[in-house]
Design an enzyme around this catalytic site. Structure first.
Site, mmCIF file in Angstrom:
data_model
loop_
_atom_site.group_PDB
_atom_site.id
_atom_site.type_symbol
_atom_site.label_atom_id
_atom_site.label_comp_id
_atom_site.label_asym_id
_atom_site.label_seq_id
_atom_site.Cartn_x
_atom_site.Cartn_y
_atom_site.Cartn_z
ATOM 1 N N ASP A 1 0.861 -1.180 0.000
ATOM 2 C CA ASP A 1 0.000 0.000 0.000
ATOM 3 C C ASP A 1 0.901 1.234 0.000
ATOM 4 O O ASP A 1 2.108 1.131 0.266
ATOM 5 C CB ASP A 1 -0.887 -0.046 1.247
ATOM 6 N N ARG B 1 -1.720 15.865 -1.906
ATOM 7 C CA ARG B 1 -3.141 15.532 -1.968
ATOM 8 C C ARG B 1 -3.922 16.839 -2.005
ATOM 9 O O ARG B 1 -3.708 17.722 -1.171
ATOM 10 C CB ARG B 1 -3.542 14.696 -0.760
#
Length: 1196
Positions: free
Chosen positions: A426, A649
């Site tokens: 991940d 982000r």
């Protein structure tokens, strides 16, 4: 908490789920039907009706056994192993005249081995039992029926009890929330133990019970709950409450699940709905998938091979026995007259030779059973447990900051850690910290923020830029800011243009002001104020949200109080230049969801103006902008792309001024949608919310950095040098994932990227038409074509040094994983140096992991930190959970837990390599020593005409595997090291021995077996021929069978233990004690056993003290036999070390010669790697050096 204050908050008008009263529709019509038959009598657990229902108590047991079931279940577990079944049958046959030894000597080793295994099972289960006792004996306040609450243990709770749970306590059962310390009966719940999410969930009781605050108010409280039966669905609940002749629908919003924790709420009162094993968390408790290591599976095949060999030689021996027996008495002539064949029993009767041969076959099966190592499985279990303890105690994998050591949650897979071929990782929280920092923003088309991200630094290095920081002016500003105040967690923003109130001088100051207001108001965070200092901290649902409110505070818009209907800020006033208090009335909160991808709040400011403040993903926010709100759209899009390139982000911020009439219409429609209890309730709510979340005015965008964890690039570089392939499976955008790939060295400049995506104009045109069938067909064709083109591209570059990276998005992955495409996709992926799957769902992560595991047939390791990684962890051969900030769901589903990704380097390259080497060597040695011993029995059988006579005393044979050869092999499995941890990390290519399975190949296994056969032949031939005719004692007597057996046994014990001494690479005092102590124990046993009565010791009676010890030939022959049996192994090891060294032998050599600091020698060792290093900064440096060399050659 000392020094803090918190106001009670009424959220009835903030959180939209409390709007209106629920009505009966669809789902609740099932009450009373199948699956919805549970009835709970509130406050009446002892009523006759409740007793008749006979619901289970709240006692929870996670143990595998009970006192009654331990013996039968554990015996069943032991005899699932075919070897144990064999020894049990052999032990039973030992009670018959067929047995070549006494029954007790055959049964005793089996009882010992099974006893040790059962004790291990009992100890492990007792640990689980202690945990159960601790949980079941926790205390909670329970209503006694008289208006008073008394402390009661959890295990005594019953369905219908009313409990009071205090702040930071766990809920003891599944409860129906009745009321709380807040006036409108809301409470905060942390569900980390259930779903791994650390963000707080808001629950609210029915309005009709929200006034039950005093303990005395429950004395006469009666209600009846009718609801669904126990099930495993954490996110659904259907039921009704009959109270005061009224029926009220219940939803998951009123349910508090066992093992959740009460947070930010002083207390709640709840009604016990489900207890014990009926609770949803226990219903969700499933045994993790059974995982077995490759070595263990191969070991089973070896045991079957030995069984087959045993049966074969028993058959051969029985055939010869039958032939020779039939010839003993023919035509009245007795060939072997000394056996008295005329008076023989059925076992040696020449007239019934075929039957005698069959019976001999059974005898031989028992006698040759020593080919099978009876203590192999239990020894490996003990070794693996001890290895796991060393992993858990390794201080180099202890994360002091969070006080988290490594934790091997299962010991079954230790050796698999040394054979990992592919890592599937991940990104967020695993490679990165999941600790967000507000670093940049775009407001009114202007980019603010001068911070440099790790990705930007990597990009600068990639482009060869010497300057990784900003201009000199910016650097001065940075120093000034850092010097003025300590770093603030969550805030790494530096820009003098808008900090310290300077934003008022900007061209679009009004837009900047609204931007900061959205940051400070549009959230669900809870402020906590320190009264002594006045400082404010926040408890938010996500790290992103915490970063936003902290940024707003630092930029002059401090959110400090939330009340029943309002939120208060300290805002910087551009007129006065001071902070003023501003209050906003909260009308609605439209919560974030994965489908909406945005969140909004509707507030009314002090001037009475209605505002909708919204933040969300750019993919949905730009579509919601009004015509007059797109002034800064182009520049904001450009900045968002730049931020994505920098690995940040992003979220877009916008707002809208609402008309009062339009809001009233929305509020009415929205309340009706929220009040619905139908199956499509969420869709109705989203539809209504989307009607008002449009015509927005764009303000700008935020950019937060999720930094790489410390040591990630270095760890990936080492793993790449070890020959391990690394895949990244993330839900992030492709641009973000690619740049994180560059930052952590998975990608590098010059690496050719094969991008599989569905962003082509043709696909977009079809999407606008909305024809789903056509879209799916065209998408699959496009993905297939791109995959085939990628394979062709790689095939055409064979022979060159080109490295490829495969990058595929989630939409494409959906089609790439279909049955008729996935094999081609896997072919492409394994041909690439790096693989990055973007926008991957949890299910896709699990499917990719399964594809890799089954497709390449080698060991896969998955590593993640969140609940969305659980499927991936369970699908892989080894699941590693990161105990980070995403909760413990991944850790609870993992095989091994570590605190940081960088610890994977030591876990695999050091512990993995050691465990693989130790277990592989241990298993090979086990089979070697048993074949050495068992084959001497077979040779003696041949020597004795297959008579079924054992060469050794019964107890010699019984104790061989238990006492005289078991401890040295245990020490090898726990302590042996071919090279130190420092050299394991310095030369990662050593790990490739495990990937190639070089230490447990069939060639190596058979070599060890042949070594055992050779040793047995030498021992038997030398001992029998040395004493065949020669006098052994002073009186001229030759040796008898008892002396020969003792001589052979002594030689076997010396040989196998000295062989262990030669095989061990790293001696400790424990290994010395076990190896030489085992030999010494044999002599002590001879003395003690030989001193016993002949009825007990039989052929061993004083054989050592009277016969063997006084004879010099006994000692000389032992020395001679041991040397002769070990010379071939020693010669082979010397030649292999000199001319055909393995990786570990090369490293041992340069360490011994002192060349480990010489770069030339080290490079020589690294150049022997069978897997070229194509990722990591080492590969980058090698590629750059190669390019420079080529340029020089080209010039010359």
């Amino acid at each position: 908490m000392a020094g803090r204050r918190r106001k009670r908050i009424h959220f009835s008008k903030i959180y939209t789920f409390s709007c209106g009263r629920s009505s009966f529709k669809e789902d609740h019509s099932q009450i009373g039907g199948p699956g919805f038959s549970r009835v709970v009598f509130c406050n009446e657990p002892d009523s006759p009706e409740a007793v008749l229902l006979n619901y289970g108590n709240n006692y929870v047991s996670t143990t595998k056994y009970t006192v009654a079931t331990f013996i039968p279940k554990s015996l069943f577990e032991q005899f699932r192993r075919v070897a144990n079944v064999y020894f049990l049958v052999a032990g039973c046959l030992a009670f018959t005249p067929l047995a070549p030894y006494t029954a007790i000597s055959a049964i005793a080793p089996l009882l010992f081995v099974i006893g040790v295994s059962m004790v291990k099972e009992a100890v492990e289960d007792w640990r689980r039992q202690k945990q159960d006792i601790e949980v079941n004996n926790r205390k909670v306040k329970v209503h006694g029926g008289d208006g008073n609450f008394q402390h009661t243990e959890w295990k005594h709770l019953r369905v219908g009890d009313i409990v009071r749970v205090e702040k930071d306590e766990f809920f003891p059962a599944d409860l129906l929330l009745l009321s709380s310390s807040y006036d409108d009966a809301i409470c905060y719940v942390e569900t980390t133990n259930l779903d791994g999410e650390t963000n707080l969930k808001l629950k609210q009781a029915l309005e009709v019970t929200s006034g039950l605050h005093d303990e005395s108010s429950f004395q006469n409280f009666r209600a009846t709950i009718r609801c669904e039966d126990p099930n495993a669905n954490l996110y659904s609940f259907v039921g009704t409450m009959d109270y005061n002749e009224m029926a009220y629908p219940l939803s998951p919003q009123q349910i508090l699940l066992r093992d959740s924790k009460l947070r930010n709420t002083d207390y709640i009162y709840g009604l016990v709905i489900f207890t014990g094993h009926d609770t949803k968390v226990i219903q969700n408790s499933t045994d993790p998938p059974s995982k077995r290591s490759n070595i263990e599976r191969k070991m089973d095949k070896i045991v079957y091979f030995l069984f087959s060999s045993l049966a074969l030689i028993a058959t051969i021996g029985s055939i010869f026995f039958g032939i020779w027996t039939s010839k003993d008495f023919r035509n009245g002539n007795m060939k072997r007259w000394y056996l008295r064949p005329g008076d023989a029993t059925v076992y040696f009767d020449p007239k019934r030779a075929p039957l005698a041969a069959i019976l001999h076959f059974l005898t031989a099966l028992m006698l040759y059973g020593y080919f099978i190592p009876i203590s192999l499985y239990v020894s490996i279990e003990i070794v693996k447990v001890l290895q796991s303890i060393f992993i858990n105690q390794d201080l180099n994998m202890y994360y002091e900051e969070a006080d988290k050591p490594a934790h091997a949650r299962t010991s079954n897979l230790n050796e698999e850690l040394g054979q990992v071929d592919t890592i599937l990782s991940d990104k967020t929280g695993t490679l990165t910290c999941n600790s967000m920092e507000f670093i940049k923003c775009s407001i009114a088309g202007t980019a603010y923020g001068r911070g440099i991200t790790e990705v930007e630094k990597a990009m600068a290095r990639r482009k060869g830029s010497p300057r990784l920081e900003g201009s000199s002016d910016e650097s001065n500003v940075e120093v000034e800011v850092i010097g003025s105040k300590p770093p603030i967690k969550g805030f790494n923003f530096k820009d003098e243009r808008i900090m310290n109130g300077q934003w008022v001088n900007e061209e679009h100051a009004d837009v900047i002001q609204m931007f900061f207001r959205v940051l400070a108001i549009c959230h669900t965070a809870i402020p906590e104020v320190y009264e002594e200092t006045g400082n404010v901290s926040y408890e938010a649902e996500s790290p992103d949200e915490a970063a936003f409110v902290i940024a707003a505070r630092e930029l002059g818009f401090e959110f400090y109080r939330r009340t029943q209907t309002s939120i208060s800020l300290h805002e910087f006033d551009p007129v006065s230049g001071a902070k003023v208090e501003q209050s906003y009335k909260i009308l609605n909160v439209l919560e974030f969801s994965s489908s909406r991808k945005r969140m909004s709040v509707i507030v009314q400011n002090e001037e009475g103006q209605l505002l909708l403040l919204c933040k969300g993903a750019d993919s949905v926010m730009f579509e919601s902008l009004g015509k007059n709100g797109r002034e800064f759209e182009d520049k904001t899009r450009d900045h968002i792309n730049e931020y994505a390139d920098a690995g940040l982000r992003t979220l877009v911020l916008a707002y809208r001024v609402l008309e009062e009439e339009g809001y009233r219409a929305f509020s009415k429609e929205f309340a009706e949608a929220k009040s619905s209890v139908s199956a499509d309730r969420d869709a109705l709510v989203d539809e209504v919310a989307s009607k008002i979340e449009n015509h927005l005015i764009l303000l700008g965008a935020t950019a937060v950095e999720d930094k790489l964890q410390k040591g990630v690039p270095e760890c990936i570089d080492k793993l790449a040098q070890a020959g391990i392939k690394i895949w990244v499976l993330t839900g992030d955008k492709m641009e973000t994932a690619i740049n994180i790939g560059f930052a952590c060295s998975l990608l590098r400049q010059g690496m050719k990227q094969i991008i599989v995506a569905l962003e082509t104009p043709d696909i977009k045109a079809l999407e606008k038409q909305g024809d789903k069938v056509a879209i799916a067909k065209a998408s699959k064709e496009s993905v297939t074509r791109q995959i085939n083109e990628g394979i062709t591209q790689i095939s055409s570059s064979i022979g060159r040094s080109s490295a490829f990276a495969l990058i595929i998005d989630g939409k494409s992955l959906t089609f790439a994983l279909e049955d008729n495409v996935k094999s081609r996709f896997l072919e492409l992926a394994i041909s690439c140096a790096s693989v990055i799957c973007c926008r991957s769902s949890p299910k896709q992560k699990a499917l990719v992991t399964r594809l890799v595991k089954e497709g390449i047939g080698k060991t896969t390791l998955a590593i993640g930190d969140g609940a969305n990684d659980v499927g991936m962890l369970q699908e892989s051969d080894i699941g590693v959970g990161i105990s980070g900030v995403e909760g413990m769901q991944a850790v609870m589903s993992s095989d091994i837990a570590i605190a940081q990704f960088r610890y994977l380097e030591r876990l695999l390259l050091v512990h993995g390599h050691w465990c693989y080497r130790r277990i592989a060597s241990m298993v090979c040695y086990f089979f070697y020593k048993n074949i050495t011993f068992g084959f001497t029995l077979f040779l003696f059988e041949v020597y004795a005409s297959f008579s079924g006579q054992a060469a050794y005393n019964d107890w010699y044979m019984s104790f061989y595997n238990v006492f005289f050869t078991s401890l040295p092999v245990l020490a090898m499995g726990v302590f042996d090291q071919d090279v130190s941890a420092r050299f394991c990390l310095r030369f990662p290519l050593l790990y490739q021995e495990g990937i190639q399975n070089a230490l447990f190949s069939w060639r190596r296994i058979i070599t060890w077996m042949l070594n055992g056969v050779y040793g047995a032949v030498i021992i038997f031939l030398f001992t029998t021929h040395a004493f065949q005719y020669q006098a052994f004692r002073e009186g001229g007597q030759v040796v008898g069978m008892e002396i020969l057996g003792t001589m052979m046994y002594t030689s076997v014990v010396w040989t196998v233990n000295c062989q262990m001494a030669l095989a061990v690479s790293y001696f400790t005092w424990i290994q010395h004690m076990f190896i030489w102590g085992s030999i010494g124990l044999w002599y002590l046993f001879l003395l003690a056993y030989g001193a016993m009565s002949p009825t007990i010791s039989a052929t061993a009676y004083k054989v050592f003290i009277e016969a063997c010890a006084p004879a010099p030939s006994y000692w000389l022959l032992t020395l001679f036999v041991v040397i002769c049996t070990l010379i071939p192994y020693f010669t082979y090891a010397t030649v292999a070390m000199r001319f055909f060294p393995m990786y570990h032998q090369m490293i041992q050599w340069i360490r011994l010669e002192g060349h480990y600091k010489d770069p030339e020698y080290c490079q020589m060792v690294r150049s022997r790697s069978l897997r070229p290093c194509t990722v990591g900064f080492t590969a980058r440096a090698e590629e750059k050096a190669k390019q420079i060399k080529e340029k020089v050659l080209h010039k010359t």
